[in-house]
Design an enzyme around this catalytic site. Sequence first.
Site, PDB file in Angstrom:
ATOM      1  N   ARG A 138       1.234  -0.954   0.188  1.00 15.91           N
ATOM      2  CA  ARG A 138      -0.240   0.047   0.058  1.00 15.91           C
ATOM      3  C   ARG A 138       0.884   1.200   0.230  1.00 15.91           C
ATOM      4  O   ARG A 138       1.923   1.105   0.408  1.00 15.91           O
ATOM      5  CB  ARG A 138      -0.647   0.180   1.366  1.00 15.91           C
ATOM      6  CG  ARG A 138      -2.269  -1.056   1.065  1.00 15.91           C
ATOM      7  CD  ARG A 138      -3.452  -0.608  -0.272  1.00 15.91           C
ATOM      8  NE  ARG A 138      -4.474  -1.559  -0.471  1.00 15.91           N
ATOM      9  CZ  ARG A 138      -4.073  -2.184  -1.059  1.00 15.91           C
ATOM     10  NH1 ARG A 138      -2.942  -2.495  -1.775  1.00 15.91           N
ATOM     11  NH2 ARG A 138      -5.077  -3.483  -0.817  1.00 15.91           N
TER      12      ARG A 138
ATOM     13  N   GLU B 184      -2.247   7.246  -4.266  1.00 15.17           N
ATOM     14  CA  GLU B 184      -3.040   7.559  -5.861  1.00 15.17           C
ATOM     15  C   GLU B 184      -4.297   6.896  -6.116  1.00 15.17           C
ATOM     16  O   GLU B 184      -4.849   7.422  -4.568  1.00 15.17           O
ATOM     17  CB  GLU B 184      -2.661   6.135  -6.108  1.00 15.17           C
ATOM     18  CG  GLU B 184      -2.475   4.767  -5.188  1.00 15.17           C
ATOM     19  CD  GLU B 184      -2.196   3.276  -4.962  1.00 15.17           C
ATOM     20  OE1 GLU B 184      -2.866   2.726  -5.626  1.00 15.17           O
ATOM     21  OE2 GLU B 184      -1.066   3.371  -5.525  1.00 15.17           O
TER      22      GLU B 184
ATOM     23  N   HIS C 177      -0.430   0.413  -9.772  1.00 21.00           N
ATOM     24  CA  HIS C 177      -1.382  -0.037  -9.335  1.00 21.00           C
ATOM     25  C   HIS C 177      -1.626  -1.437  -9.746  1.00 21.00           C
ATOM     26  O   HIS C 177      -2.968  -1.757  -9.833  1.00 21.00           O
ATOM     27  CB  HIS C 177      -2.281   0.702  -8.107  1.00 21.00           C
ATOM     28  CG  HIS C 177      -2.666  -0.163  -7.031  1.00 21.00           C
ATOM     29  ND1 HIS C 177      -3.722   0.424  -6.172  1.00 21.00           N
ATOM     30  CD2 HIS C 177      -2.873  -1.778  -7.012  1.00 21.00           C
ATOM     31  CE1 HIS C 177      -3.451  -0.178  -5.040  1.00 21.00           C
ATOM     32  NE2 HIS C 177      -2.959  -2.225  -5.750  1.00 21.00           N
TER      33      HIS C 177
END
Length: 344
Positions: A259, A288, A308
């Site tokens: 994360r 993000e 991601h």
Amino acid sequence: MSKTKILVCRDIGDKSMAVLRAQEDWNLVIWPHDRPADKEWVYANAPGSVGMVVTLGEKVTEELVALTGPQLKVVSTMSVGVDHVELPALASRHIRLGYTPDVLTDAVADCSIMLALMASRNVTSSQTLLRSGTWGNLGWGPYLFCGPQIGAGPGKKESTVGFLGFGRISQATLVRIAAFGVTRCVYYNSGRKDRSAEDQALADKLGLKEVKRVELDELARSSDVLFTLVPGGKDTFHIVDEAFLRKMKPTSVLVNTGRGPIVDTQALVKALKEGWIWGAGLDVVEGEPNIPADHPLLHEPRCAIIPHIASATIETREAMAMLCATNLVGGLKEGKIGVEYDLS
């Protein structure tokens, strides 16, 4: 007889949507666009919903849960992370949560190795030269584009891989990187369970000198490549901070496929600029997806960043979507969610 209202905040693919549409007593209210659902749409359509399908793009907040009403029984998210869900809001109302771990383990482990190689082998800076048309101006150099080798290398050096978090994805990543000739594995997790027998068995299976739990200080100091694979949240926020990064080797590589907020962005920028570490490979970044073009990490030549996409194989995303759908069906029709997040 009125149908059960189900709020679907994203079309999760034909096969999985077919599972939802097959429930004849359900009234599916589906966000019609291929982007995260607008908050206004979600809030306008949530009241009266008994079940809810969400992705990382939708925030399940106390406000939303209260607005939806007391009939809400199951929320099913197409994700392994649950940072977007205010867990106490569900737990206090006995609302159950389905999620989609396990099926993405291999894809994320593969991507973790890719990012380690990209960062160690200077892919960002060398591709920039290639794409700008200036490679030919450099000529050949014996150490041009060189970086530290992951694993033993031709000199059969001692090499240590570290993991911040040692769950399914970390162990799958270890299996892969063991083939590169790493000799030792260290990891840190928050649990205090004695894993010494399991760790020894894993070391024997992979041909490593040892696999052992260490404290954060030793993890930073000894890792040649370090993978951060812990959940997000207040307990792991900026666990990789300036003090941690300063302890790492100047030839080490940091990979974050966990994360974004695990790693302090400003500290990482400083570490890369001043050479505290060799490089970084990031699938996730703080803030993000709102990463502007002038974000400092995008302009660090030894930082490889992808948006991601660690789980982004067709097969993995289809499996996640199907699990998301069947979790909801199971929870509402059979009282049993296939993979349920423990809210206790």
